[in-house]
Design a protein around this motif. Structure first.
Motif, PDB file in Angstrom:
ATOM      1  N   VAL A 197      -2.784   6.219  -9.222  1.00  0.00           N
ATOM      2  CA  VAL A 197      -1.861   7.296  -8.868  1.00  0.00           C
ATOM      3  C   VAL A 197      -2.230   8.466  -9.770  1.00  0.00           C
ATOM      4  O   VAL A 197      -2.172   8.344 -10.997  1.00  0.00           O
ATOM      5  CB  VAL A 197      -0.391   6.902  -9.065  1.00  0.00           C
ATOM      6  N   PRO A 200      -6.783   0.494  -8.089  1.00  0.00           N
ATOM      7  CA  PRO A 200      -5.739   1.344  -7.511  1.00  0.00           C
ATOM      8  C   PRO A 200      -5.306   2.407  -8.522  1.00  0.00           C
ATOM      9  O   PRO A 200      -5.343   2.175  -9.729  1.00  0.00           O
ATOM     10  CB  PRO A 200      -4.611   0.359  -7.216  1.00  0.00           C
ATOM     11  N   GLU A 242      -0.774  12.055  -5.874  1.00  0.00           N
ATOM     12  CA  GLU A 242      -1.129  11.132  -4.799  1.00  0.00           C
ATOM     13  C   GLU A 242      -1.597   9.810  -5.372  1.00  0.00           C
ATOM     14  O   GLU A 242      -1.975   9.714  -6.538  1.00  0.00           O
ATOM     15  CB  GLU A 242      -2.215  11.732  -3.906  1.00  0.00           C
ATOM     16  N   GLY A 243      -1.558   8.774  -4.530  1.00  0.00           N
ATOM     17  CA  GLY A 243      -2.002   7.456  -4.945  1.00  0.00           C
ATOM     18  C   GLY A 243      -2.882   6.821  -3.892  1.00  0.00           C
ATOM     19  O   GLY A 243      -2.862   7.217  -2.720  1.00  0.00           O
ATOM     20  N   SER A 244      -3.661   5.824  -4.308  1.00  0.00           N
ATOM     21  CA  SER A 244      -4.528   5.119  -3.373  1.00  0.00           C
ATOM     22  C   SER A 244      -4.606   3.641  -3.728  1.00  0.00           C
ATOM     23  O   SER A 244      -4.743   3.275  -4.896  1.00  0.00           O
ATOM     24  CB  SER A 244      -5.943   5.708  -3.385  1.00  0.00           C
ATOM     25  N   ALA A 264       0.840  -1.199   0.000  1.00  0.00           N
ATOM     26  CA  ALA A 264       0.000   0.000   0.000  1.00  0.00           C
ATOM     27  C   ALA A 264       0.873   1.247   0.000  1.00  0.00           C
ATOM     28  O   ALA A 264       0.595   2.234  -0.702  1.00  0.00           O
ATOM     29  CB  ALA A 264      -0.927   0.000   1.208  1.00  0.00           C
ATOM     30  N   HIS A 265       1.966   1.207   0.755  1.00  0.00           N
ATOM     31  CA  HIS A 265       2.899   2.332   0.819  1.00  0.00           C
ATOM     32  C   HIS A 265       3.519   2.605  -0.553  1.00  0.00           C
ATOM     33  O   HIS A 265       3.794   3.758  -0.908  1.00  0.00           O
ATOM     34  CB  HIS A 265       3.993   2.023   1.845  1.00  0.00           C
ATOM     35  N   GLN A 294      -9.283   2.169   0.923  1.00  0.00           N
ATOM     36  CA  GLN A 294      -9.472   2.728   2.255  1.00  0.00           C
ATOM     37  C   GLN A 294      -9.812   1.585   3.207  1.00  0.00           C
ATOM     38  O   GLN A 294     -10.920   1.063   3.190  1.00  0.00           O
ATOM     39  CB  GLN A 294     -10.591   3.772   2.253  1.00  0.00           C
ATOM     40  N   VAL A 338       2.017   2.392  -3.361  1.00  0.00           N
ATOM     41  CA  VAL A 338       1.041   3.154  -4.148  1.00  0.00           C
ATOM     42  C   VAL A 338       0.887   4.570  -3.611  1.00  0.00           C
ATOM     43  O   VAL A 338       0.795   5.528  -4.380  1.00  0.00           O
ATOM     44  CB  VAL A 338      -0.330   2.442  -4.165  1.00  0.00           C
ATOM     45  N   THR A 339       0.841   4.717  -2.301  1.00  0.00           N
ATOM     46  CA  THR A 339       0.539   6.019  -1.702  1.00  0.00           C
ATOM     47  C   THR A 339       1.745   6.943  -1.584  1.00  0.00           C
ATOM     48  O   THR A 339       1.587   8.162  -1.543  1.00  0.00           O
ATOM     49  CB  THR A 339      -0.080   5.831  -0.305  1.00  0.00           C
ATOM     50  N   HIS A 340       2.960   6.389  -1.549  1.00  0.00           N
ATOM     51  CA  HIS A 340       4.130   7.221  -1.327  1.00  0.00           C
ATOM     52  C   HIS A 340       5.240   7.022  -2.373  1.00  0.00           C
ATOM     53  O   HIS A 340       5.736   7.995  -2.945  1.00  0.00           O
ATOM     54  CB  HIS A 340       4.714   6.950   0.064  1.00  0.00           C
TER      55      HIS A 340
END
Length: 315
Positions: free
Chosen positions: A67, A65, A53-55, A28-29, A58, A31-33
């Motif tokens: 970005v 998914p 940003e990415g997800s 998950a990290h 939730q 994708v998000t960072h």
């Protein structure tokens, strides 16, 4: 950039299919960072005026998914507006780089069938304002290999995109070139008015006394003002007392008007370059104005002249 995209395509499906624990997952990290940072490193211009940003979902893994690169003059959320986004199919075999649209708010308001039709209508109009100089970006039905509503609406919302086979991902130079072209098309569509029809842009400008050659600049100016996120930030920074007439709307209309105020963008139209990445400071780039003062200042040649507005009121 290429290495991280490949890693995304290989690692994400395993976490999704195995129902791996989401919280604190390195996948998950990624994708998000990690992916957003790698895009900014590869294309530094994405750091200025854009939000990247990415997800991965939730609290649980999502089928879709993403970005995204968001122009802050248009939107700060993928739920609305339009933006550049990388989408990964759940099986990891395809990555789509697409100029696409936020669908959540529209779906909640209209329902799925009507939202799909509206996204297709908007995509058609914006497609007429976007040109792929390389010819690599095309209109196509994105197959996210999912029957869930978000996947369906990403397909309907695609303006122009390019599909990558992750087993044969292009070289880094090509991926960087594609992203730069996507950002160029993004700005072109924004400058042309997004999904707003030309006659509506002109009519809106005429109603405010703006000359026709400035119509699209005016549209960008007003889109900045009307974004709810900007308004809330400006109210938090400046309060809700009009900088023109020194009144609070609640003092005139009572509790129904509590905290009601407009956020007026102070940048003169002549200084607003259409290809510029607009950065917004709620303390210095805006003035809070009541609707009356806001309407009048837009009739000034210099829309930043709050002092002239106050002088008129003093008479």
């Amino acid at each position: 950039m290429r290495e991280e995209l490949l890693r995304w395509s290989k690692e994400y499906p395993g976490a999704y299919l195995a129902a791996e624990v989401f919280a604190a997952s390195p996948k998950a990290h990624l994708v998000t960072h990690v992916l957003p940072a790698s895009l900014c490193d590869a294309v530094p211009e994405a750091k200025k005026g854009f939000k990247v940003e990415g997800s991965a979902g939730q609290s649980k893994w999502t089928h879709t998914p993403w970005v995204a690169i968001l122009d802050l003059a248009i939107t700060e959320t993928v739920q609305e507006g339009f933006y550049v986004v990388y989408l990964l199919s759940p099986d990891g075999t395809r990555i789509h780089l697409t100029l696409n649209q936020g669908c959540t708010l529209l779906k909640n308001e209209l329902g799925l069938p009507s939202a799909r039709l509206e996204l297709m209508r908007r995509a058609g109009l914006m497609r007429s304002r976007a040109t792929s100089t390389s010819g690599r970006f095309q209109p196509y039905a994105i197959d996210m290999k999912s029957t869930l509503w978000r996947a369906q609406l990403y397909s309907a919302g695609n303006i122009l995109g390019v599909e990558y086979d992750t087993s044969n991902l292009p070289a880094e130079t090509q991926l960087v070139s594609d992203l730069r072209e996507a950002l160029t098309m993004y700005r072109a569509v924004r400058n042309a008015g997004g999904w707003m029809a030309d006659d509506d842009i002109i009519r809106e400008a005429e109603e405010e006394g703006i000359s026709l050659p400035e119509a699209k600049r005016y549209r960008l100016h007003r889109s900045i003002e009307r974004r709810s996120g900007n308004s809330e930030k400006v109210k938090k920074a400046q309060g809700t007392t009009c900088k023109g007439c020194d009144k609070k709307m609640s003092d005139v209309y009572g509790p129904i008007a509590d905290r009601f105020i407009h956020a007026h963008h102070l940048r003169p139209l002549a200084d607003l370059e259409l290809d510029e990445k607009v950065e917004l400071n709620p303390h210095t780039d805006f003035a809070v104005l009541c609707p009356n003062c806001h309407a009048i200042i837009h009739r000034f040649e210099d829309v930043s002249d709050v002092a002239r507005l106050r002088a008129l009121l003093a008479k």
